[in-house]
Design a protein around this motif. Structure first.
Motif, short mmCIF file in Angstrom:
data_model
loop_
_atom_site.label_atom_id
_atom_site.label_comp_id
_atom_site.label_asym_id
_atom_site.label_seq_id
_atom_site.Cartn_x
_atom_site.Cartn_y
_atom_site.Cartn_z
N LEU A 142 0.82 -1.21 -0.19
CA LEU A 142 -0.04 -0.12 0.02
C LEU A 142 0.92 0.99 0.03
O LEU A 142 1.86 1.25 0.69
N CYS A 145 -0.48 -1.17 -4.16
CA CYS A 145 -1.34 -2.54 -4.48
C CYS A 145 -0.81 -3.68 -5.22
O CYS A 145 -1.57 -4.05 -6.03
N THR A 172 -9.36 -1.54 -2.20
CA THR A 172 -8.44 -0.44 -2.81
C THR A 172 -8.94 -0.34 -4.33
O THR A 172 -8.29 0.83 -5.01
N ILE A 319 -9.33 4.87 -1.57
CA ILE A 319 -8.41 4.77 -0.17
C ILE A 319 -7.62 6.14 -0.01
O ILE A 319 -6.69 6.48 -0.86
N ARG A 363 -11.44 4.23 3.99
CA ARG A 363 -11.97 4.04 2.67
C ARG A 363 -13.49 4.97 2.53
O ARG A 363 -14.21 4.81 3.75
#
Length: 388
Positions: A142, A145, A172, A319, A363
């Motif tokens: 992160l 990803c 994500t 995100i 999120r």
């Protein structure tokens, strides 16, 4: 009295999604946390369901699903993904969650291991616990990803029964690449493991991209169960009409579990979804275009507030890193901001077995009307300004 809950389920408290929705209601907050679409259901689906009710289709359906829906799912997979699916290899379920849970219960023995790519939707670990299995998490990097293939290989063992794949990915919005899926397939073959693929965001791919699921990759195809649903595609999450398809022995195993849980899925809803899956291409492309506009609106707004965020290639969610705003614990912050800012988000920590993997990530969903996104961003900006 001590809790009567079985020990294997005691680590699982109230879902973070239920908690944040309750906080949104209590604070009259803009709910950008829950993945419940407010984009409007195609009116034809409602009319078709109504007609089915009036036609008397209100009793138990065949537990495998009504024939026209199983045929429509097979046709959909050929039309959109080039997959030749026999309707006999399709099982209709009470949403994607039942398809996932029934698959895990059917195919994971007590003590066996399930490789799960994290951040991960919280029902995966709960279903593995119900089966008496053990989760072996593999974290995505992160914010990039990317899947660490060395870490993936290290998570497999002689006890591995299954690997859970989610692409496009929640939370994500990432899509696993062909190379990553092929690596998963080779490891699954080496360890004789099943690939369980959650693809509920299959029609929510942006910027001219295309969906790619494991069953579309030769290394995975012979051992993949593909799961999706009507909920996200047609904004009918409350209908709970999902499905799973794959090799016949795997589907037969899942069906044996499903018949002793819910047995059947809402009878008049099934023919409506069947007709929905055959709607013109423009319905599906406009769905993606609408959400792409909303995605861009939310990304621009969050960056304007001071969050750091990537633009997701798919899915419902952005995100956002709240660290630039002084946030050090996203869970605590998300619990506070419904009252402080009038907005709800979901901490990415809730998707990770190790909260340290995403300490400041939140999120936010863009599956909402543009006015809700704009108002949510306005409230966050006002909150940030008050922090000085």
């Amino acid at each position: 009295m001590d809790t009567p809950l079985v020990a294997r389920m005691q680590p699982f408290g109230t879902s973070i999604f239920a908690e944040m929705t309750q906080r949104a209601v209590a604070a009259d907050a803009v709910n950008l946390g829950q993945g419940a679409p407010d984009s409007g259901t195609p009116p034809e689906l409602v009319q078709w369901a109504h007609e089915a009710m009036l036609d008397g289709r209100n009793q138990y359906p065949p537990f495998l699903g009504v024939p026209e829906l199983r045929e429509a799912i097979a046709a959909h997979q050929q039309r959109f993904h080039g997959l030749a699916v026999d309707p006999a290899q399709v099982l209709v379920t009470v949403g994607a969650t039942e398809a996932l849970t029934a698959s895990i219960l059917a195919l994971v023995e007590s003590g066996e291991e399930v490789v799960v790519i994290e951040p991960a939707y919280d029902s995966y670990a709960a279903a593995v616990a119900l089966a008496g299995g053990v989760v072996r998490p593999v974290p995505l990097t992160l914010p990039g990803c990317e899947l660490d293939l060395d870490a993936l290989e290290a998570a497999f063992s002689e006890r591995t029964a299954m690997v859970v794949v989610n692409t496009p990915h929640n939370p994500t919005g990432a899509q696993l690449t062909r190379e990553e899926l092929a690596a998963i397939g080779r490891l699954a073959e080496r360890h004789d493991a099943v690939i369980l693929s959650d693809e509920v965001y299959e029609h929510l791919v942006y910027d001219g991209g295309a969906h790619l699921g494991p069953a579309m990759v030769p290394e995975c195809a012979e051992r993949t169960l593909t799961v999706s649903s009507a909920g996200k595609t047609f904004a009918v999450t409350g209908w709970k009409v999902g499905w799973v398809h794959g090799p016949q022995p795997l589907v037969d195993a899942v069906a044996k579990v499903k018949q002793f849980t819910t047995f059947g899925v809402g009878t008049p809803l099934q023919p409506a979804v069947a007709k929905g899956l055959a709607l013109p291409d423009a319905v599906f492309t406009e769905l993606a275009a609408t959400h792409q506009r909303r995605r861009d609106l939310l990304v621009e707004g969050l960056r304007g507030v001071g969050f750091t965020c990537e633009t997701p290639p798919a899915g419902y969610f952005v995100i956002a890193d709240a660290a630039p705003l002084g946030v050090t614990d996203a869970l605590a912050w998300c619990r506070a901001i419904p009252d402080e800012a009038g907005v709800v988000g979901v901490p990415v920590q809730a998707f990770c077995s190790d909260p340290a993997h995403a300490p400041t990530l939140v999120r936010f969903g863009f599956c909402k009307p543009e006015e809700s996104i704009t108002e949510g961003v306005r409230r966050l900006a006002a909150w940030a300004e008050r922090q000085g």
